[in-house]
Write an enzyme that holds these catalytic residues in place. Structure first.
Site, PDB file in Angstrom:
ATOM      1  N   HIS A  44      55.499  21.160  53.775  1.00  0.00           N
ATOM      2  CA  HIS A  44      54.702  21.479  52.581  1.00  0.00           C
ATOM      3  C   HIS A  44      53.579  20.455  52.377  1.00  0.00           C
ATOM      4  O   HIS A  44      53.130  20.238  51.253  1.00  0.00           O
ATOM      5  CB  HIS A  44      55.574  21.534  51.327  1.00  0.00           C
ATOM      6  N   SER A  47      26.174  14.380  60.014  1.00  0.00           N
ATOM      7  CA  SER A  47      25.563  15.091  58.896  1.00  0.00           C
ATOM      8  C   SER A  47      24.053  14.882  58.922  1.00  0.00           C
ATOM      9  O   SER A  47      23.577  13.788  59.231  1.00  0.00           O
ATOM     10  CB  SER A  47      26.131  14.579  57.566  1.00  0.00           C
ATOM     11  N   LYS A  50      28.729  10.101  58.038  1.00  0.00           N
ATOM     12  CA  LYS A  50      29.689  11.155  58.359  1.00  0.00           C
ATOM     13  C   LYS A  50      29.943  11.283  59.859  1.00  0.00           C
ATOM     14  O   LYS A  50      29.047  11.192  60.680  1.00  0.00           O
ATOM     15  CB  LYS A  50      29.198  12.502  57.828  1.00  0.00           C
ATOM     16  N   GLU A  54      37.183  22.216  63.831  1.00  0.00           N
ATOM     17  CA  GLU A  54      36.850  23.250  62.847  1.00  0.00           C
ATOM     18  C   GLU A  54      36.425  24.541  63.534  1.00  0.00           C
ATOM     19  O   GLU A  54      36.737  25.644  63.063  1.00  0.00           O
ATOM     20  CB  GLU A  54      35.746  22.735  61.918  1.00  0.00           C
TER      21      GLU A  54
END
Length: 468
Positions: free
Chosen positions: A162, A283, A289, A296
């Protein structure tokens, strides 16, 4: 003029009017099915040999056809084959070019053959080749996970359920959990390959071949394992496409899960690992970043593959028997998923092989509360029924929270107030290495068990590689 417009079609003789330009565009598949050029030629060569054996072609005619097909193959491989507007599909294009090269003899090649059995044969040949490549990439990813697990077997980190800290596990146990899932995918891929390896060529449009074509010869020439049993089924069945897309869907589910885990672990909040620059991007606005775009994209490509499966199921669910033009939709789905899997598997392997883990951060994330189960097991080993032991451990957690301390800071008196079975040796419970080492049963996270998993997976990979 209208009939001339139809004269360059393989089916043009029956028609007197020209095809609407919009219909031409909708009907045409040459833009994407030219990927079948080489296997289409391969199938035609085998069929020409079978026609010669059946007495339809003379030896001289066969030699001309084979020579012409070899020339066409060379043109495709060199990128100089010229597709014409009238070429509605790869079969039309190759036959049209063959006629340009050797004349009307080219018209004999299609004797007794339909595009119905031709296209499904082409697709199966393409998939046989493509699935072998996918299998190689998949096994390489599994190997990368397994070998990394062997090297980093002593690293311990929190395990989660969880998305909450649950129990300590070995980093290797995490890696192997993904490797095991992928071995099931590899097994499924082997089953798909078996179903693909059935020859449909020689089935004609639907009724079979009337020219005494030697289908066993075709099977041998094209290296299929067996021959289709029923011509009507052979030209229309796309079970193998659905099975391939289903395999791909499950594979992408597993890769998406792995990607999601690694994305979470790579965040600054977790800091368990850092991705290589080779598989990260930045970025355009925020210089600091380092984004896990590789993972992804793996995660997002799963949805793309799911959509391909759903679309083919929708195409097939309402079709009557034998061939229908709806089946033209199968190729784009297959091509897209083959390309997606080929790229995704290689990127996933690159990510796993180059990421850097932070053993320090993993160990820092381990907290005493994760040993509450171990505290219950301590009582179980003292003869306390598990349900009572579970309750006692829960009370210990609550008492520690009430006192504002961690569970390992409770005094022996505190613990004895909960259960008289606690004694001084309870201190051994609050050790993360001791915790993982108690899970010695097969599949557990003890070092001995993880080592066994690694050995078993290596053996399984060896067998799957031999069968690939």
């Amino acid at each position: 003029m209208a009939s001339e417009a139809r004269g360059d079609k393989l089916w043009g003789g029956r028609f007197s009017g020209s095809t609407d330009p919009i219909m031409e565009k909708l009907n045409s598949s040459i833009a994407y099915d030219q990927r079948l050029s080489e296997v289409d030629i391969q199938g035609s060569m085998a069929y020409a040999k079978a026609l010669e054996k059946a007495g339809i072609l003379t030896k001289t005619e066969l030699e001309k056809i084979l020579s012409g097909l070899e020339k066409i193959s060379e043109e495709w491989s060199k990128g100089v084959f010229v597709v014409k507007q009238s070429d509605e599909d790869i079969h039309t294009a190759n036959e049209r070019r063959l006629k340009e090269l050797i004349g009307d003899i080219a018209g004999k090649l299609h004797t007794g053959r339909s595009r119905n059995d031709q296209v499904v044969t082409d697709l199966k040949l393409f998939m046989k080749n493509s699935l072998s490549i996918i299998s190689t990439h998949l096994l390489q990813l599994i190997k990368t996970l397994v070998e990394r697990a062997a090297i980093e077997i002593d690293v311990i980190l929190p395990g989660y359920t969880h998305l909450q800290k649950a129990q300590p596990i070995r980093w290797s146990q995490f890696l192997l959990s993904h490797a095991v899932a992928l071995t099931r995918d590899s097994e499924r891929l082997g089953e798909v390959k078996k179903r693909i390896n059935v020859l449909p060529l020689g089935s004609g449009a639907l009724a079979g071949n009337p020219l005494d074509i030697d289908r066993e010869m075709l099977r041998s020439e094209l290296e299929f394992a067996s021959i289709s049993l029923n011509s009507m089924d052979a030209i229309s069945e796309r079970d193998f496409v659905v099975e391939f897309l289903s395999f791909a869907t499950l594979l992408m589910i597993h890769l998406s899960k792995m990607a999601e885990d690694l994305i979470i672990y790579s965040t600054s909040e977790f800091g368990f690992l850092t991705l290589s620059d080779a598989f990260s991007t930045g970025s355009s606005l925020m210089p600091q970043k380092k984004n896990p775009d590789s993972l992804e994209l793996i995660r997002s490509k799963a949805g793309r593959v799911f959509g391909r499966l759903a679309s083919i199921l929708m195409v097939l669910k309402g079709l009557p028997s034998t061939y229908n033009k709806d089946l033209q939709e199968d190729k784009e789905a297959v091509f897209d998923v083959v390309d997606t899997l080929t790229a995704v598997l290689q990127v996933a392997t690159g990510v796993i092989s180059t990421l850097q883990i932070s053993k320090e951060n993993m160990e820092k994330a381990l907290t005493p509360e994760m040993l509450a189960t171990d505290l219950a097991l301590y009582l179980v080993r003292k003869g306390v029924p598990f349900r009572q032991a579970h309750t006692a451990s829960g009370k210990a957690v609550h008492l520690a929270e009430t006192k504002g301390i961690t569970i390992n800071k409770l005094s022996l008196e505190d613990l004895k107030s909960i259960s008289p079975q606690f004694s001084s040796d309870v201190s051994q419970v609050f050790n993360f290495v001791n915790s993982v080492e108690q899970y010695t049963a097969l599949a557990g996270t003890a070092k001995s068990s993880v080592t066994t998993q690694i050995e078993q997976l290596r053996e399984l990979m060896k067998k799957q590689k031999e069968q690939a």
